[in-house]
Design a protein around this motif. Structure first.
Motif, mmCIF file in Angstrom:
data_model
loop_
_atom_site.group_PDB
_atom_site.id
_atom_site.type_symbol
_atom_site.label_atom_id
_atom_site.label_comp_id
_atom_site.label_asym_id
_atom_site.label_seq_id
_atom_site.Cartn_x
_atom_site.Cartn_y
_atom_site.Cartn_z
ATOM 1 N N THR A 27 -35.576 -24.306 7.825
ATOM 2 C CA THR A 27 -34.331 -24.582 8.540
ATOM 3 C C THR A 27 -33.906 -26.025 8.342
ATOM 4 O OG1 THR A 27 -35.513 -25.130 10.597
ATOM 5 C CG2 THR A 27 -34.801 -22.821 10.287
ATOM 6 N N HIS A 28 -34.885 -26.937 8.341
ATOM 7 C CA HIS A 28 -34.680 -28.336 7.996
ATOM 8 C C HIS A 28 -36.045 -28.957 7.775
ATOM 9 C CE1 HIS A 28 -35.087 -28.279 12.360
ATOM 10 N NE2 HIS A 28 -35.220 -29.596 12.413
ATOM 11 N N THR A 32 -34.218 -24.823 0.502
ATOM 12 C CA THR A 32 -33.466 -25.739 1.353
ATOM 13 C C THR A 32 -32.052 -25.794 0.766
ATOM 14 O OG1 THR A 32 -33.412 -27.970 2.311
ATOM 15 C CG2 THR A 32 -34.254 -27.791 0.074
ATOM 16 N N HIS A 86 -29.014 -31.327 2.627
ATOM 17 C CA HIS A 86 -30.119 -31.676 3.517
ATOM 18 C C HIS A 86 -31.257 -32.329 2.746
ATOM 19 C CE1 HIS A 86 -32.541 -31.747 7.054
ATOM 20 N NE2 HIS A 86 -33.533 -31.145 6.405
ATOM 21 N N THR A 103 -29.144 -32.544 12.466
ATOM 22 C CA THR A 103 -29.390 -33.215 11.202
ATOM 23 C C THR A 103 -28.452 -32.594 10.177
ATOM 24 O OG1 THR A 103 -31.134 -33.884 9.634
ATOM 25 C CG2 THR A 103 -31.215 -31.616 10.463
ATOM 26 N N GLN A 161 -28.567 -28.353 8.821
ATOM 27 C CA GLN A 161 -29.617 -27.484 9.324
ATOM 28 C C GLN A 161 -29.161 -26.035 9.102
ATOM 29 O OE1 GLN A 161 -32.090 -26.600 13.493
ATOM 30 N NE2 GLN A 161 -30.178 -27.735 13.563
#
Length: 288
Positions: free
Chosen positions: A101-102, A132, A136, A194, A197
């Motif tokens: 997710t992050h 990812t 991010h 962030t 995400q």
């Protein structure tokens, strides 16, 4: 398709940091603090068995850091990623995909392990592709001062060095913030906590289950302005969360909580005070 809860462990963080501007007299009712003002949190992951694919969403904190590092987070409980996988008849080598997710350490730390024999950091899932997105990734490998302590290079860079890392497509400017993926589920992109995400949205037995990660860490964080102090853009979080809560109520989403140490799944309802918790339950109680 089958879904399995994977409990990787529990930890503690400062309750004030986890609730930002919300007074302790309020959040302490749902997330009681100990004498150090710490609240209990989970690191609950989700495993998706879909045909030949076995997809793990997030990995927990892992075990490669030193004692000083772990002393800041007060790990407790008997859960582990390996024990949880074995409970459902799987092991790390069975995982085909790891969706992150992050890249904060409590979400991706378990993706990389330390090989003491070779004195080398390597993927903890040797047969898996790590997923990812480019925005991010760039945000994580060139961290801002606020998030630098959460983006640890030993958790992140070995994914790329192994050749096992892939990037998901981002929604284009003006497009819907929800996109589909080659993994068989949609992703909701949110930027308040962030940069980019990713929240998986999974259709399962006629219900849409949303892995809410750090948009809504626990059931105590459901009210709109209950936003964690770690968010880099809290006003954006409020906007994103408001849209999501409305959609969740209108479409009967089931929320899957990563950081709630007690509650696994929940539904929402509309009240005079806004959108609030309706019911909590586990997978076994709803889906057998």
């Amino acid at each position: 398709m089958k879904l399995y809860t994977i409990e990787t462990g529990n930890f503690k963080l400062d309750g004030g940091a986890m609730f930002g501007i919300v007074p302790k007299s309020i959040w302490n009712k749902t997330n009681p603090a100990d004498e150090k003002n710490l609240i209990d949190l989970g690191m609950r992951c989700l495993l998706i068995e879909d045909g030949d694919r076995l997809i793990l969403i997030d990995t927990g904190i892992g075990n490669k850091q030193d004692d000083k590092f772990f002393s800041f987070y007060y790990l407790f409980g008997d859960f582990s990623l390996d024990i949880s996988l074995a409970k459902h008849g799987f092991n790390r080598d069975d995982i085909t995909d790891v969706f992150l997710t992050h890249l904060h350490f409590d979400h991706c730390g378990g993706a990389i392990k330390y090989n003491a024999e070779k004195d080398f950091l390597e993927p903890a899932f040797k047969n898996a592709t790590f997923w990812t997105n480019e925005n991010h990734w760039d945000w994580a490998v060139n961290p801002n001062p606020r998030e630098k302590a959460s983006f640890l290079k030993e958790n992140i860079l070995p994914m790329h060095e192994s050749g096992q890392l892939k990037m998901l497509s981002l929604p284009k400017v003006g497009e819907d913030r929800i996109t589909n993926t080659p993994l068989g589920f949609d992703v909701l992109y949110v930027d308040g906590h962030t940069e980019k995400q990713m929240l998986p949205m999974i259709m399962y037995k006629g219900k849409k289950i949303v892995f809410v990660a750090d948009l809504i860490p626990t059931v105590g964080h459901i009210p709109l302005i209950y936003v964690i102090g770690f968010d880099t853009r809290p006003l954006i979080t409020v906007e994103e969360k408001g849209k999501f809560l409305e959609e969740a109520v209108e479409n009967d989403y089931i929320l899957f909580f990563e950081h709630d140490s007690i509650h696994e799944l929940a539904t929402l309802k509309r009240t005079e005070k806004g959108i609030r918790l309706d019911e909590t339950f586990s997978f076994s109680e709803v889906f057998g």
